[in-house]
Design a protein around this motif. Structure first.
Motif, mmCIF file in Angstrom:
data_model
loop_
_atom_site.group_PDB
_atom_site.id
_atom_site.type_symbol
_atom_site.label_atom_id
_atom_site.label_comp_id
_atom_site.label_asym_id
_atom_site.label_seq_id
_atom_site.Cartn_x
_atom_site.Cartn_y
_atom_site.Cartn_z
ATOM 1 N N THR A 181 0.816 -1.222 0.000
ATOM 2 C CA THR A 181 0.000 0.000 0.000
ATOM 3 C C THR A 181 0.851 1.275 0.000
ATOM 4 O O THR A 181 0.316 2.373 0.135
ATOM 5 C CB THR A 181 -0.996 -0.007 1.182
ATOM 6 O OG1 THR A 181 -0.383 -0.599 2.334
ATOM 7 C CG2 THR A 181 -2.211 -0.824 0.841
ATOM 8 N N THR A 222 7.545 -4.486 8.520
ATOM 9 C CA THR A 222 8.373 -3.359 8.959
ATOM 10 C C THR A 222 8.206 -3.036 10.450
ATOM 11 O O THR A 222 8.679 -2.000 10.905
ATOM 12 C CB THR A 222 8.016 -2.095 8.149
ATOM 13 O OG1 THR A 222 6.606 -1.861 8.278
ATOM 14 C CG2 THR A 222 8.389 -2.241 6.680
ATOM 15 N N THR A 278 5.286 3.661 3.099
ATOM 16 C CA THR A 278 6.628 3.862 3.640
ATOM 17 C C THR A 278 7.166 5.213 3.148
ATOM 18 O O THR A 278 6.626 5.799 2.200
ATOM 19 C CB THR A 278 7.554 2.710 3.222
ATOM 20 O OG1 THR A 278 7.289 2.364 1.864
ATOM 21 C CG2 THR A 278 7.314 1.498 4.077
HETATM 22 C C1 LIG Z 1 -0.214 8.382 7.405
HETATM 23 C C2 LIG Z 1 0.666 7.272 7.904
HETATM 24 C C3 LIG Z 1 0.544 6.855 9.223
HETATM 25 C C4 LIG Z 1 1.385 5.830 9.707
HETATM 26 N N1 LIG Z 1 1.210 5.418 11.004
HETATM 27 C C5 LIG Z 1 2.024 4.467 11.499
HETATM 28 C C6 LIG Z 1 1.872 4.001 12.835
HETATM 29 O O1 LIG Z 1 0.937 4.387 13.540
HETATM 30 N N2 LIG Z 1 2.775 3.117 13.305
HETATM 31 C C7 LIG Z 1 3.804 2.668 12.555
HETATM 32 O O2 LIG Z 1 4.619 1.883 13.052
HETATM 33 N N3 LIG Z 1 3.935 3.016 11.261
HETATM 34 C C8 LIG Z 1 3.066 3.907 10.729
HETATM 35 N N4 LIG Z 1 3.194 4.269 9.421
HETATM 36 C C9 LIG Z 1 4.219 3.603 8.590
HETATM 37 C C10 LIG Z 1 3.657 2.368 7.910
HETATM 38 O O3 LIG Z 1 2.838 1.617 8.709
HETATM 39 C C11 LIG Z 1 4.779 1.440 7.500
HETATM 40 O O4 LIG Z 1 5.722 2.149 6.762
HETATM 41 C C12 LIG Z 1 4.319 0.203 6.709
HETATM 42 O O5 LIG Z 1 5.454 -0.511 6.294
HETATM 43 C C13 LIG Z 1 3.492 0.519 5.502
HETATM 44 O O6 LIG Z 1 3.125 -0.691 4.851
HETATM 45 P P1 LIG Z 1 2.734 -0.648 3.295
HETATM 46 O O7 LIG Z 1 2.319 -2.007 2.892
HETATM 47 O O8 LIG Z 1 1.826 0.496 3.054
HETATM 48 O O9 LIG Z 1 4.136 -0.240 2.666
HETATM 49 P P2 LIG Z 1 4.967 -0.765 1.396
HETATM 50 O O10 LIG Z 1 6.014 0.261 1.184
HETATM 51 O O11 LIG Z 1 4.076 -1.078 0.263
HETATM 52 O O12 LIG Z 1 5.645 -2.074 1.968
HETATM 53 C C14 LIG Z 1 6.436 -2.028 3.128
HETATM 54 C C15 LIG Z 1 7.519 -3.113 3.098
HETATM 55 O O13 LIG Z 1 6.920 -4.390 3.191
HETATM 56 C C16 LIG Z 1 7.298 -5.180 2.071
HETATM 57 N N5 LIG Z 1 6.127 -5.956 1.686
HETATM 58 C C17 LIG Z 1 4.879 -5.508 1.546
HETATM 59 N N6 LIG Z 1 4.066 -6.516 1.195
HETATM 60 C C18 LIG Z 1 4.834 -7.618 1.104
HETATM 61 C C19 LIG Z 1 4.581 -8.970 0.768
HETATM 62 N N7 LIG Z 1 3.353 -9.406 0.453
HETATM 63 N N8 LIG Z 1 5.621 -9.830 0.762
HETATM 64 C C20 LIG Z 1 6.869 -9.416 1.075
HETATM 65 N N9 LIG Z 1 7.165 -8.146 1.400
HETATM 66 C C21 LIG Z 1 6.153 -7.267 1.417
HETATM 67 C C22 LIG Z 1 7.702 -4.185 0.994
HETATM 68 O O14 LIG Z 1 8.595 -4.736 0.062
HETATM 69 C C23 LIG Z 1 8.355 -3.119 1.826
HETATM 70 O O15 LIG Z 1 9.680 -3.471 2.082
HETATM 71 C C24 LIG Z 1 2.354 5.244 8.875
HETATM 72 C C25 LIG Z 1 2.465 5.646 7.534
HETATM 73 C C26 LIG Z 1 1.619 6.649 7.052
HETATM 74 C C27 LIG Z 1 1.736 7.050 5.618
#
Ligand SMILES: Cc1cc2nc3c(=O)[nH]c(=O)nc-3n(C[C@H](O)[C@H](O)[C@H](O)COP(=O)(O)OP(=O)(O)OC[C@H]3O[C@@H](n4cnc5c(N)ncnc54)[C@H](O)[C@@H]3O)c2cc1C
Length: 415
Positions: A46, A116, A49
């Motif tokens: 999603t 993460t 990051t």
């Molecule tokens: C508005 C906002 C609020 C947030 N609040 C918080 C919070 O309250 N607490 C907190 O700790 N963080 C918070 N974050 C950070 C966020 O939760 C992390 O950065 C999280 O990693 C996002 O996941 P994603 O799937 O969206 O990211 P992506 O960048 O899509 O993926 C994150 C990582 O996971 C890996 N990955 C994803 N899916 C898979 C899969 N199926 N198999 C293998 N690897 C995979 C990706 O390669 C990448 O390395 C927030 C971010 C935002 C934008």
């Protein structure tokens, strides 16, 4: 035929993916074809990051066209495909189950958030990865490994940063559903927060403190409790804020979850509602973790350097995370204070101020949030991770050809 699209940028637009394309398989057979023919591949989920952890020197793969499934099995929930917490929560709530905690927003993917170490708050709440009980991971040959708690890779793969392969399913621990009431308070003096963090953060199920490190009008304590309005906040002078809540210099616009009334866990634990844009949107985030036992000293050193970063800051949020046993966890074998910064979306300006904060926190064995912006060099990151060599050995065994490695992993971990 496997669909493709442009990689685009992270959710806030602060990082444009350098990868050439995103491959979009529509089932596990196509996914196996994609991984088996890739020289280098990373998963894009999603995109919430703020660094290049998800990026790739070649292609990315997304599970967005794969079928999804959310299934409650006994005291666990199994999610398959690209499932967000917003999609997961109502399904398990309908079966009388809950997760132990949630992050500030439900828009993020279960696989990406757990990869993460994403966390909420609470001195007794581990991060969301601590609820992982098993993963299905497709390796670079297209074979799927069921990695449960008995598997040698588990303590590495549960916060695996995508280095083990494509996670196609995640199983999480659930518990009986519960109700939460939340309220946000102004009027609690900074000296009471920084002087007695155990009282403040230990006062209720989940406590967040918002601050801009100087203006008392921006200091706010956001409490999520099991038992209505907690006495301890009012004893510290806290007064509930009205409808018009703002987080430091972020004016939220009708995007927060209901305050003042009890409701099911998933409607109160995130600050932001699933149907609204969370936070500010035009931002960069950073977060550092220090032992909770050092909270007083760590808060004092950050406050001392705050004038140097004030121009970049929208708001800071302080939370706690309980210790766990996951090798790359910022909370590995230690309860931590999480010191978060939401910055203006100015990459050069933000990267310019981070080293002073990192230097100030260095004496406290500081670890960075894997999904947020930081400038700590790899040797400084690795020095705080007592099990990093075990992590690297497990990741190399899982992916001997290094298909799932990228610049971020090389730079920060030496993988
Ligand atoms: C508005 C906002 C609020 C947030 N609040 C918080 C919070 O309250 N607490 C907190 O700790 N963080 C918070 N974050 C950070 C966020 O939760 C992390 O950065 C999280 O990693 C996002 O996941 P994603 O799937 O969206 O990211 P992506 O960048 O899509 O993926 C994150 C990582 O996971 C890996 N990955 C994803 N899916 C898979 C899969 N199926 N198999 C293998 N690897 C995979 C990706 O390669 C990448 O390395 C927030 C971010 C935002 C934008």
């Amino acid at each position: 035929m496997i669909h493709r699209r442009d990689p685009g940028a992270t959710w806030s637009g602060n990082h444009r993916y350098r990868a050439t394309e995103v491959l979009l398989p529509s089932d596990l057979v196509e996914l196996a074809e994609v991984v088996a023919s890739a020289g280098t591949l990373r998963v894009q989920a999603t995109r919430h990051t703020f660094n290049d952890v998800a990026d790739s020197g070649a292609a990315l793969v997304s599970l967005e066209r794969l079928p999804t499934r959310v299934e409650v099995i006994g005291d666990r929930v199994r999610v398959e495909g690209l499932v967000t917490f917003a999609q997961l929560a109502p399904v398990i709530e309908a079966e009388g189950r809950a997760l132990h905690n949630l992050g500030s927003l439900p828009h993020i993917s279960v696989a990406g958030a757990t990869a993460t170490g994403t966390h909420g708050s609470g001195v007794r709440n581990g991060n969301l990865s601590s609820a992982v009980r098993a993963l299905d991971i497709m390796d670079a040959d297209g074979h799927t490994h069921h990695v449960d708690q008995a598997h040698a890779w588990f303590p590495a793969a549960a916060i695996g940063l995508g280095a083990f392969g494509v996670v196609t399913a995640v199983e999480l621990q659930t518990e009986p559903s519960y109700q939460v009431t939340q309220q946000a308070y102004t009027g609690v003096a900074w000296d009471d927060i920084a002087g007695d963090p155990e009282r403040v953060f230990g006062g209720s199920r989940s406590v967040s403190v918002f601050t801009t490190w100087g203006d008392p009008a921006h200091d706010m304590v956001w409490v999520k409790s099991d038992d209505g309005a907690p006495d301890w906040v009012e004893e510290l002078g806290g007064r509930p804020v009205g409808d018009d809540i703002h987080l430091g210099r972020i004016r939220t616009v009708d995007n927060t979850t209901p305050r003042g009334t009890p409701g099911p866990w998933h409607t109160r634990l995130p600050h932001f509602r699933a149907d609204a844009l969370p936070s500010d949107g035009d931002e960069i985030q950073t977060e550092y973790f220090v032992p909770l036992a050092s909270a007083r000293e760590a808060l004092a050193v950050v406050k001392a350097v705050a004038p140097a970063f004030d121009a970049q800051l929208l708001v800071s949020e302080l939370r706690t995370v309980a210790a766990d046993e996951l090798w790359l966890s910022p909370a590995y074998q230690r309860d931590v204070l999480a010191i978060h910064f939401t910055w203006r979306n100015d990459t050069d300006g933000v990267l310019g101020v981070l080293p002073s904060i990192e230097a100030a926190l260095a004496p406290f064995d500081v670890r960075p949030h894997w999904g947020k912006a930081f400038t700590m060099p790899g040797n400084a990151v690795r020095a705080t991770l007592t099990r990093v060599d075990d992590f690297l050995a497990a990741a190399r065994e899982a992916d001997p050809r290094g298909v799932f490695r990228n610049d971020f992993l090389r730079r920060t971990l030496g993988l």
